[in-house]
Design a protein around this motif. Sequence first.
Motif, mmCIF file in Angstrom:
data_model
loop_
_atom_site.group_PDB
_atom_site.id
_atom_site.type_symbol
_atom_site.label_atom_id
_atom_site.label_comp_id
_atom_site.label_asym_id
_atom_site.label_seq_id
_atom_site.Cartn_x
_atom_site.Cartn_y
_atom_site.Cartn_z
ATOM 1 N N LYS A 154 0.832 -1.209 0.000
ATOM 2 C CA LYS A 154 0.000 0.000 0.000
ATOM 3 C C LYS A 154 0.868 1.261 0.000
ATOM 4 N N TYR A 155 1.877 1.216 0.833
ATOM 5 C CA TYR A 155 2.808 2.342 0.932
ATOM 6 C C TYR A 155 3.446 2.614 -0.432
ATOM 7 N N ARG A 156 3.849 1.549 -1.105
ATOM 8 C CA ARG A 156 4.457 1.719 -2.428
ATOM 9 C C ARG A 156 3.460 2.367 -3.397
ATOM 10 N N ARG A 157 2.244 1.866 -3.402
ATOM 11 C CA ARG A 157 1.260 2.437 -4.331
ATOM 12 C C ARG A 157 1.002 3.917 -4.023
ATOM 13 N N TYR A 158 0.902 4.218 -2.751
ATOM 14 C CA TYR A 158 0.659 5.602 -2.325
ATOM 15 C C TYR A 158 1.771 6.534 -2.807
ATOM 16 N N VAL A 159 2.983 6.132 -2.566
ATOM 17 C CA VAL A 159 4.125 6.965 -2.956
ATOM 18 C C VAL A 159 4.246 7.024 -4.479
ATOM 19 N N ASP A 160 4.019 5.907 -5.134
ATOM 20 C CA ASP A 160 4.093 5.896 -6.606
ATOM 21 C C ASP A 160 3.082 6.874 -7.214
ATOM 22 N N GLU A 161 1.869 6.796 -6.720
ATOM 23 C CA GLU A 161 0.854 7.706 -7.259
ATOM 24 C C GLU A 161 1.249 9.164 -7.049
ATOM 25 N N HIS A 162 1.693 9.453 -5.853
ATOM 26 C CA HIS A 162 2.077 10.831 -5.570
ATOM 27 C C HIS A 162 3.277 11.257 -6.398
ATOM 28 N N LEU A 163 4.180 10.352 -6.605
ATOM 29 C CA LEU A 163 5.351 10.747 -7.355
ATOM 30 C C LEU A 163 5.024 10.957 -8.832
ATOM 31 N N LEU A 164 4.160 10.120 -9.370
ATOM 32 C CA LEU A 164 3.766 10.297 -10.773
ATOM 33 C C LEU A 164 2.985 11.606 -10.935
ATOM 34 N N GLU A 165 2.113 11.851 -10.002
ATOM 35 C CA GLU A 165 1.378 13.112 -10.002
ATOM 36 C C GLU A 165 2.341 14.297 -9.934
ATOM 37 N N PHE A 166 3.320 14.165 -9.100
ATOM 38 C CA PHE A 166 4.326 15.219 -8.940
ATOM 39 C C PHE A 166 5.092 15.427 -10.249
ATOM 40 N N LEU A 167 5.434 14.311 -10.897
ATOM 41 C CA LEU A 167 6.180 14.403 -12.153
ATOM 42 C C LEU A 167 5.330 15.078 -13.234
ATOM 43 N N ASP A 168 4.045 14.752 -13.226
ATOM 44 C CA ASP A 168 3.167 15.314 -14.245
ATOM 45 C C ASP A 168 3.099 16.835 -14.184
ATOM 46 N N LYS A 169 3.171 17.331 -12.961
ATOM 47 C CA LYS A 169 3.016 18.775 -12.805
ATOM 48 C C LYS A 169 4.336 19.527 -12.853
ATOM 49 N N LEU A 170 5.376 18.797 -13.053
ATOM 50 C CA LEU A 170 6.699 19.432 -13.047
ATOM 51 C C LEU A 170 6.960 20.116 -14.374
ATOM 52 N N ASP A 171 7.090 21.428 -14.340
ATOM 53 C CA ASP A 171 7.595 22.120 -15.529
ATOM 54 C C ASP A 171 8.886 22.794 -15.135
ATOM 55 N N ASN A 172 9.762 22.863 -16.076
ATOM 56 C CA ASN A 172 11.046 23.495 -15.765
ATOM 57 C C ASN A 172 11.627 22.958 -14.457
#
Lengths: 415, 415, 415, 415
Positions: free
Chosen positions: D101-119
């Motif tokens: 569960k912890y892995r899924r939680y962090v993965d989702e947040h990290l992908l979300e974070f990557l998506d919003k990363l500009d510059n």
Amino acid sequence: MQYLRNKFQEVRKQSTHICSPLKTEDYVVQPIIDVSPPKWHLGHTTWFFETFILAPNKVNYRVFDKTYGYVFNSYYETVGNRVLRTDRGNLTRPSVEDIFKYRRYVDEHLLEFLDKLDNCPQKLLNLIELGLQHEQQHQELLLYDIKYILGHNPLFPIYKQATKHIDISEINPQQFLEVNSGNYQIGNNSCEFHFDNEEGEHTIYLHDYAISDRLVSNGEYLEFMESGGYQSFQHWLSDGWAWVKENKKESPLYWHKIDGKWNYYTLNGLKELELNEPVAHISMYEADAYARWKGMRLPTEYEWEIACKKHQPGQLENSNFVEKEHLKPYYTLNNYQFYGDLWEWTNSAYLPYPYFKASSGAIGEYNGKFMINQMVLRGGSYATPKNHIRATYRNFFSPHLQWLFSGIRLAKHLT
Amino acid sequence: MQYLRNKFQEVRKQSTHICSPLKTEDYVVQPIIDVSPPKWHLGHTTWFFETFILAPNKVNYRVFDKTYGYVFNSYYETVGNRVLRTDRGNLTRPSVEDIFKYRRYVDEHLLEFLDKLDNCPQKLLNLIELGLQHEQQHQELLLYDIKYILGHNPLFPIYKQATKHIDISEINPQQFLEVNSGNYQIGNNSCEFHFDNEEGEHTIYLHDYAISDRLVSNGEYLEFMESGGYQSFQHWLSDGWAWVKENKKESPLYWHKIDGKWNYYTLNGLKELELNEPVAHISMYEADAYARWKGMRLPTEYEWEIACKKHQPGQLENSNFVEKEHLKPYYTLNNYQFYGDLWEWTNSAYLPYPYFKASSGAIGEYNGKFMINQMVLRGGSYATPKNHIRATYRNFFSPHLQWLFSGIRLAKHLT
Amino acid sequence: MQYLRNKFQEVRKQSTHICSPLKTEDYVVQPIIDVSPPKWHLGHTTWFFETFILAPNKVNYRVFDKTYGYVFNSYYETVGNRVLRTDRGNLTRPSVEDIFKYRRYVDEHLLEFLDKLDNCPQKLLNLIELGLQHEQQHQELLLYDIKYILGHNPLFPIYKQATKHIDISEINPQQFLEVNSGNYQIGNNSCEFHFDNEEGEHTIYLHDYAISDRLVSNGEYLEFMESGGYQSFQHWLSDGWAWVKENKKESPLYWHKIDGKWNYYTLNGLKELELNEPVAHISMYEADAYARWKGMRLPTEYEWEIACKKHQPGQLENSNFVEKEHLKPYYTLNNYQFYGDLWEWTNSAYLPYPYFKASSGAIGEYNGKFMINQMVLRGGSYATPKNHIRATYRNFFSPHLQWLFSGIRLAKHLT
Amino acid sequence: MQYLRNKFQEVRKQSTHICSPLKTEDYVVQPIIDVSPPKWHLGHTTWFFETFILAPNKVNYRVFDKTYGYVFNSYYETVGNRVLRTDRGNLTRPSVEDIFKYRRYVDEHLLEFLDKLDNCPQKLLNLIELGLQHEQQHQELLLYDIKYILGHNPLFPIYKQATKHIDISEINPQQFLEVNSGNYQIGNNSCEFHFDNEEGEHTIYLHDYAISDRLVSNGEYLEFMESGGYQSFQHWLSDGWAWVKENKKESPLYWHKIDGKWNYYTLNGLKELELNEPVAHISMYEADAYARWKGMRLPTEYEWEIACKKHQPGQLENSNFVEKEHLKPYYTLNNYQFYGDLWEWTNSAYLPYPYFKASSGAIGEYNGKFMINQMVLRGGSYATPKNHIRATYRNFFSPHLQWLFSGIRLAKHLT
């Protein structure tokens, strides 16, 4: 042979001279595994001459006592069983008196042997020379071990009173010797005696660096301590930090805070800390942490050797290293010059040089098999006999040890 | 006071007499934690008199050396810090010579103190008597420890040559003393000196039993060994079997198989095993395993005491136990009768008697706090001073220890 | 056979019931040597039935898996090799699922075996009964071990939520039961099941004594702690004091001071300390120190047994000991109300009774070989199955252990 | 970002893929200090992303569970307290399920974070890349640890059945690649990811040498064993010989002699020794002893790197080293064909390069503080992800360790 005869007598006498201030009890014990009982040193160095020179070479030589081989073999697997290192301190016999008899017996036989040697094969001469160098190494260890034995006694007995006072009220400002990048020659090809681990001059490449002209002082090290050096993991290698924690280290060995003031045990007894002396009895972990805290690093053994050779081309035999004027002998244990000089930790692991080849037989065990898990020290200490040290000499110990006469010389990159 | 004066001088002399065959080196070491350096015993017994008699009672008494309290305190938490037991063997100072000076200093002061004592309070007399009994206990320990130190040296030095030969070519056939069930009295209410752990005569109930008239011999124990005793878990307590495996035990302590023959180290040096001597230097685990293999068991300390009292009503002061004729003194260390007699393991744990009450203050630490995890031995050994032993005496050690002078007496149920 | 059939099914079910709140991960680990992994308990108790009942007695029985003997043998040397106790926690296979299969396989075979048993020899019935008693002992150990595993996890997981609240806002004033000196009968001669270590009713003599009617409470123990109990060597046995120092003990196991308040981990999770509950998870060293501080002592196992028999002649089967009224409500294993009753340390060493005789074969290793270096506990705990306990039951553990469900009952001499 | 997104998903999936053949129980244990429980690896790599990327950078990020920091920190002193390495194997919670569960939680947040990363600042991208490289390192460790856990179970469970058979009935004759003396460039200045310990291309000087084109095979190593290699101190470093004696070493790890034939545990289960496979699971002491016995030596890490770069200028990304044709087929992580390629011990100590500078903050603890007491290995193993390895990669372990996937490549001087 006269030269060898004289040197033999002189070196052998020096070992017993070092022990002369001891009481019989002091000869016996082994408080930690790194320390050997003084009487063991006296017996072991004698056994070396008996086993490697007399027994195989002297006609009709009778071994002094057959059981001594078992007692005094240090680590030569080739030469049979031996007392485990951890058990040396439990052997009350042979007595000190018997070991002195053993020394006289072997000395007489060896001198007799030397007298009759004509056209002595070089190999045998080398072996005798090796026996003397070996004994000189044990003379230095004797002082480490005696200091440990006396310095860990709750009565803090004095080994020897200093006979003159040296003024060290001032310390030179630190200067850095700069060395340029390029190919340099490391190692020893000379005809003079040197160990197999220095053998084989060879090229290495060095990058620009600068190296301090003097060792770190007690006062400078105290700044590190007072800035929380032993409480901040940031300065330490991982193994070093574990060592600090596990052993609750808070200072160099032999330091005691008494009524708010730092004292330290010296061979002259317990006294107040001398701030201008080089800091001594530090592990490689402490040396490294200090350097890191200072924004610098320890030199490699190559950087050390090149700086040494570069700076003092003609003086290698007389002195270990550059710029020791301010350290001039401030007390003298007979003909040993206790300059306050110390072995200097390098950041080089003890590994074979490119052309290293161990000798065959038991003598091959002298150096090569220890080339793992140890760090190199350079430079000699006040306990190192002068005619035993040179710029290419490689000493080596485990990085956690403090009981040797060790100090810190800083290095840094040129920018 | 004359009686006490004489006894004091005699007991104190005996300690140094026991050490007289030693070399200075032998006084220093501690090869295992159970052994204390002989010089420590000499200092500690002296410290006992200084600390508990002179310092609190003698007017203007000046302590010989303040640091000695730290060095020579054994386990009295009440009296301040002390050297850890494991570190005793690393203290080369105070020297043997200094400790002899210390002994003379305390002896003189104590005799002077005794001379001026009039109407000495009984409590103080008891304390002096306790100091002497304490020193006698250490005399026995001194012999255990000296034997261990010399017997574990690869040179097997002789402590003292036997001066006369005892014929033990024959051994009595074993007989069993039978005791009927019923209530019996255990413990000591007499006015004579005895320890607090024997105090308080009280009733216990015993079931019918029989107890051997002599100890198990080396020859008998050898049968156990040769039948695979050390290889068969069936005979052993679980902790005993673990002890055998972990320490690779195959015989009593000091036994060495040389060229197919069993030898053993004795205070007279290494010699061939004497089959008719009582087997010695065995742990309680070995004693118990032997008894079990034999289909019998060890006696309880109560069974031992009642058998002893029953059989020798009038002889308690002169002898430890029944039927030792065949063990009559076969060598004599001065006035010590080394009958070959041994402490006898019982199957009783060392626990308080119903009316046990520890003294107040430091002396209260003498016995009571050790009443856990130890087994009782009874009977005294050839190293026990004759005027120190009695039928109610309770000795105690951990069941794995072999270095004491211990043996086996068998018991069994009546059927 | 129906009785045995029912009991077998009930006992076996209880073991898995105890484990039902666990996650698979909880079954696997062994955080200290005294703890065994829950899955090991489940396998070992099953192996006992397979090895001692089915394999030798059931026609054509096929062992479930040959390798299991190696994995699940605890200490029976007679039955071959076994995994070292220290390695149990590294064995991830057989899996929990496989062990449950193993249980079902053995259960089916054993029930089948019971069904076909006619004129079953008593010896075999006894062995089956022993297997059930053995499993009940492991049920108690399972709870000790589960509590240790969960209670040492930084997340403090709850084993099971309490389903009802017990009012313990008041505690009975302590009263003492007095017993007069005289001969008494100890041990068990009944036809009901009992272990070989209780066998053989026999006479002992007791002196006048008094014994408390209830256990020491957390509140009372806290007074000891707050008076400096863990800082004062005077209260402690020597080994106990060393244990306190070496392990930095300052409280019973599972106690945590959080924001200035004492909390403790229970099977219901971490909660504030309940002052009126009996103090639990204390070593014999702590029990003894508390009693000494209180001016009393622990009872012997004889004193305990006679007081128990005396006071409740008709109720031995239903209750462990006198005057537990206020503890009754907590004593409900199925609801897991984990408050309550505890094993009580005695000051008796675990030693054989006069007529003790170990069985032959592997079963003889059940008790006898552990009769050294352990202390007896009496009375049972809230985790002890009701039909498993009786007044003559002798439990035993090393005096330093805290992880068992242990408490303190005081005793004293009549004056 | 798409590249990073894809790589992130791929790398994270691979960790769970490696664990997919495990049972829940296998995730939990830590049989030796060097092994970590698989569930700990899964949690720790996740914690790395949470602690160094999400918590400080993602707006409103809520940590999954505050207690996890304590549980999953490995050695970062900068980031607070942590479970001692020796205790990891006792933590049954968080459960495997919770960690997934912890892995899924962090993965989702990290992908979300990557998506919003500009510059996205390069420093942050580097940190994410480091997190992935870090996870790849743990993927390799996971396989070491899984193999140890299963391979030390008495049931020898299979991790995964090989799906295809590789023909290794023949082995290439050994050839030596010769390199001439001169100055060479070591280290990494590229823009591609590399660790700080490889950073800083710099000159070193090499002497003429030759280096083998392949690893030593099981058959060749067996010759060493059968010639008495483990019984002859002559071949061994001093510490290596002590390691052999103390641990009674007689073969590489996982080898078992069964009915006179050598078998070894592989991830495919226990099978007969394949003579033509490279010898694996050897310590540096064994590698060094073998080389010495063969009259050769191990290469330095410089010799290794130059030979590698020299021979395969264009293929660094695809392969670790020269001439692995015969090993190629085994090098397929997804089929888990566990034969093959191994990390190669060098005779270089792990020390900083001349221009080494640790990063600031917690990430600076990644490599630098371990630069003591370890030896360098080069080349990667069959468990090393292909996109994780390169010619300049420096791996490092203590010389006594066998549990890693290690092998031997010989070197020698040109004559």
